[in-house]
Design a protein around this motif. Structure first.
Motif, PDB file in Angstrom:
ATOM      1  N   UNK A 315      19.644  23.616 -27.038  1.00  0.00           N
ATOM      2  CA  UNK A 315      19.183  25.159 -27.140  1.00  0.00           C
ATOM      3  C   UNK A 315      19.891  25.693 -26.545  1.00  0.00           C
ATOM      4  N   UNK A 316      20.171  25.788 -25.767  1.00  0.00           N
ATOM      5  CA  UNK A 316      21.367  26.238 -24.767  1.00  0.00           C
ATOM      6  C   UNK A 316      21.997  26.932 -26.064  1.00  0.00           C
ATOM      7  N   UNK A 317      22.767  26.345 -26.752  1.00  0.00           N
ATOM      8  CA  UNK A 317      23.764  26.269 -27.429  1.00  0.00           C
ATOM      9  C   UNK A 317      23.426  27.741 -28.480  1.00  0.00           C
ATOM     10  N   UNK A 318      21.908  27.622 -29.054  1.00  0.00           N
ATOM     11  CA  UNK A 318      20.881  28.494 -29.934  1.00  0.00           C
ATOM     12  C   UNK A 318      20.668  29.324 -28.962  1.00  0.00           C
ATOM     13  N   UNK A 319      20.961  30.043 -27.633  1.00  0.00           N
ATOM     14  CA  UNK A 319      20.585  30.892 -26.997  1.00  0.00           C
ATOM     15  C   UNK A 319      19.361  30.752 -26.179  1.00  0.00           C
ATOM     16  N   UNK A 320      18.521  29.499 -25.814  1.00  0.00           N
ATOM     17  CA  UNK A 320      17.714  29.401 -25.098  1.00  0.00           C
ATOM     18  C   UNK A 320      17.128  28.843 -23.697  1.00  0.00           C
ATOM     19  N   UNK A 321      17.548  28.525 -22.976  1.00  0.00           N
ATOM     20  CA  UNK A 321      17.133  28.255 -21.904  1.00  0.00           C
ATOM     21  C   UNK A 321      16.291  27.857 -20.880  1.00  0.00           C
ATOM     22  N   UNK A 322      16.060  26.487 -21.224  1.00  0.00           N
ATOM     23  CA  UNK A 322      14.638  26.050 -20.459  1.00  0.00           C
ATOM     24  C   UNK A 322      15.334  24.513 -19.566  1.00  0.00           C
ATOM     25  N   UNK A 323      14.170  24.141 -18.784  1.00  0.00           N
ATOM     26  CA  UNK A 323      14.285  23.145 -17.777  1.00  0.00           C
ATOM     27  C   UNK A 323      14.096  21.779 -18.540  1.00  0.00           C
ATOM     28  N   UNK A 324      15.643  21.397 -17.800  1.00  0.00           N
ATOM     29  CA  UNK A 324      15.833  19.858 -18.416  1.00  0.00           C
ATOM     30  C   UNK A 324      14.532  18.644 -17.182  1.00  0.00           C
ATOM     31  N   UNK A 325      13.579  17.999 -17.125  1.00  0.00           N
ATOM     32  CA  UNK A 325      13.275  17.726 -16.789  1.00  0.00           C
ATOM     33  C   UNK A 325      13.490  16.925 -16.172  1.00  0.00           C
ATOM     34  N   UNK A 326      14.732  16.408 -15.981  1.00  0.00           N
ATOM     35  CA  UNK A 326      15.385  14.665 -15.522  1.00  0.00           C
ATOM     36  C   UNK A 326      15.252  14.654 -14.350  1.00  0.00           C
ATOM     37  N   UNK A 327      15.961  15.691 -13.661  1.00  0.00           N
ATOM     38  CA  UNK A 327      15.672  15.698 -12.273  1.00  0.00           C
ATOM     39  C   UNK A 327      14.417  15.827 -11.752  1.00  0.00           C
ATOM     40  N   UNK A 328      12.518  15.689 -12.513  1.00  0.00           N
ATOM     41  CA  UNK A 328      12.213  15.313 -12.004  1.00  0.00           C
ATOM     42  C   UNK A 328      11.693  14.267 -12.093  1.00  0.00           C
ATOM     43  N   UNK A 329      12.231  13.379 -13.067  1.00  0.00           N
ATOM     44  CA  UNK A 329      12.170  12.058 -12.857  1.00  0.00           C
ATOM     45  C   UNK A 329      11.417  11.573 -14.358  1.00  0.00           C
ATOM     46  N   UNK A 330      11.340  13.075 -15.078  1.00  0.00           N
ATOM     47  CA  UNK A 330      10.957  12.896 -16.517  1.00  0.00           C
ATOM     48  C   UNK A 330      11.697  13.317 -17.607  1.00  0.00           C
ATOM     49  N   UNK A 331      13.154  12.432 -18.229  1.00  0.00           N
ATOM     50  CA  UNK A 331      13.557  12.839 -19.114  1.00  0.00           C
ATOM     51  C   UNK A 331      13.402  13.323 -20.093  1.00  0.00           C
ATOM     52  N   UNK A 332      12.237  12.627 -20.241  1.00  0.00           N
ATOM     53  CA  UNK A 332      11.890  12.829 -22.267  1.00  0.00           C
ATOM     54  C   UNK A 332      11.124  14.193 -22.212  1.00  0.00           C
ATOM     55  N   UNK A 333      11.054  15.301 -20.645  1.00  0.00           N
ATOM     56  CA  UNK A 333      10.376  16.245 -20.941  1.00  0.00           C
ATOM     57  C   UNK A 333      11.830  17.205 -20.510  1.00  0.00           C
ATOM     58  N   UNK A 334      10.760  18.853 -21.156  1.00  0.00           N
ATOM     59  CA  UNK A 334      11.151  20.040 -21.133  1.00  0.00           C
ATOM     60  C   UNK A 334      10.531  20.853 -20.041  1.00  0.00           C
ATOM     61  N   UNK A 335      10.670  22.052 -19.467  1.00  0.00           N
ATOM     62  CA  UNK A 335       9.587  23.201 -19.301  1.00  0.00           C
ATOM     63  C   UNK A 335      10.023  23.909 -19.819  1.00  0.00           C
ATOM     64  N   UNK A 336       8.398  24.409 -20.553  1.00  0.00           N
ATOM     65  CA  UNK A 336       9.366  26.293 -20.940  1.00  0.00           C
ATOM     66  C   UNK A 336       8.563  27.241 -20.091  1.00  0.00           C
ATOM     67  N   UNK A 337       8.892  28.010 -19.711  1.00  0.00           N
ATOM     68  CA  UNK A 337       8.803  29.524 -18.459  1.00  0.00           C
ATOM     69  C   UNK A 337       7.981  30.235 -19.795  1.00  0.00           C
ATOM     70  N   UNK A 338       6.867  30.542 -19.599  1.00  0.00           N
ATOM     71  CA  UNK A 338       5.607  31.703 -20.040  1.00  0.00           C
ATOM     72  C   UNK A 338       7.137  33.065 -20.061  1.00  0.00           C
ATOM     73  N   UNK A 339       7.615  33.628 -21.474  1.00  0.00           N
ATOM     74  CA  UNK A 339       7.610  34.936 -21.713  1.00  0.00           C
ATOM     75  C   UNK A 339       7.568  35.645 -22.079  1.00  0.00           C
TER      76      UNK A 339
END
Length: 357
Positions: A315-339
């Motif tokens: 996604x970053x290479x496509x210009x969209x930055x979301x939160x990889x939730x691996x650091x939360x112990x959820x390596x299968x999830x991303x968190x998407x802020x409401x823009x």
């Protein structure tokens, strides 16, 4: 000479910024959309921006009057005494104050897993220990009194996040009250409502007015768009009022931050637009993203995407930055802020393309 043993301390991992990603990938920062840190997509309140400009010339003065003005305004808003409002350098600053006021060396706090890393970090900074209660994906990340009490063992502080980060779930007020009722008289229940303005639910401040064992944390970083000036506050029991002067750092909430906060509190239009747009964005993600999501009461949505690190990187290479939730112990999830509407639509479209490739 060496620092004390810090091996048990974790490192806070913030969401990646636009400038950082743009430099790394050789992209134009203006082409990037950052939906990784739950920031306000509309920026600060225009009234707060003007207050910052006007206050810049008096930044040489300590914020005594502005600190008192903001404390009084917040106390009036929440119908508590001014002494019950503790201003801090961001919500994390208030967490430090509560830890200083509560913890003796070796005392233990109970924190959610997954959850905000700074709960445990602050406890360890103040020579406390950390235990966890687990939020289970199999249980839909349910936040109930039993979720917490099943792992409670007399900890001095119990941290609740409502709405919770990164799941977006929230505690009912009855559950918060049940937790306070069932824990020891020596346990402080701290309810982090950093995302409280986005939830259509009563605040736990209602409990603070009648109890001596519940405190609430709020921030100006989210709905008011003032993350960069670092301003948060706690609403504490009336019996705790005198402790603030003994545990806070001198003028931790700056002159500029206080004046910006005062202005932001009066800008209802900006706050309402932010909340309404977040509600629209959550529904848009639920209905259009080709991945499982969880109902959220905050300004973000948690989505299950497979390999979160790979998806976030693409996604970053496509210009969209979301939160990889691996650091939360959820390596299968991303968190998407409401823009904004345009940002949210772009993020969902790009993520769907990544998931289908």
């Amino acid at each position: 000479m060496q620092p004390r043993d810090l091996s048990a301390h974790t490192v806070y991992q913030a969401g990646r910024g636009i400038e950082e990603v743009a430099r790394e990938l050789g992209l134009d920062p203006d082409d990037l959309v950052k939906l990784a840190s739950n920031e306000n997509p509309f920026g600060p309140s225009p009234a707060a921006v003007e207050a910052i400009r006007e206050t810049a010339a008096s930044a040489s003065s300590y914020p005594k009057a502005s600190h008192a003005d903001l404390t009084e305004k917040l106390a009036d808003r929440w119908d508590v005494a001014s002494e019950q409002v503790w201003l801090g350098n961001g919500g994390d600053g208030v967490l430090d104050y509560l830890a200083r006021a509560t913890l003796e060396p070796g005392d233990t706090v109970l924190v959610p897993d997954p959850g905000f890393a700074y709960y445990g970090m602050s406890a360890r900074f103040h020579h406390g220990e950390v235990e966890e209660y687990s939020l289970s994906k199999d249980d839909d990340f349910a936040l109930t009194a039993e979720t917490v009490l099943s792992d409670y063992d007399g900890e001095r502080i119990v941290h609740l996040t409502s709405p919770h980060n990164p799941t977006g779930k929230r505690f009912d007020l009855d559950a918060v009250e049940a937790i306070a009722d069932e824990t020891s008289d020596d346990t402080l229940v701290v309810v982090d409502e950093a995302y409280g303005e986005f939830a259509d639910a009563p605040s736990a401040v209602e409990l603070v007015r009648t109890r001596d064992d519940v405190a609430v944390l709020r921030t100006f970083s989210k709905v008011y768009g003032l993350a960069g000036v670092r301003l948060g506050y706690g609403v504490v029991p009336e019996e705790w009022a005198d402790a603030y002067a003994r545990v806070n750092t001198p003028f931790a909430a700056s002159e500029i931050a206080c004046r910006a906060g005062l202005a932001a509190l009066d800008d209802d239009d900006h706050a309402e637009k932010t909340v309404e747009t977040a509600a629209w964005a959550r529904e848009y993600v639920y209905e259009n993203l080709d991945a499982p999501t969880w109902e959220s009461h905050a300004n973000f949505v948690l989505a299950e995407v497979g390999n979160a690190s790979e998806v976030a990187d693409e996604l970053q290479h496509r210009g969209v930055i979301v939160r990889d939730c691996t650091s939360f112990g959820l390596p299968e999830c991303v968190r998407i802020t409401c823009g904004t509407e345009a940002e949210t639509e772009r993020a969902v479209a790009e993520l769907n393309e990544v998931l289908s490739s």
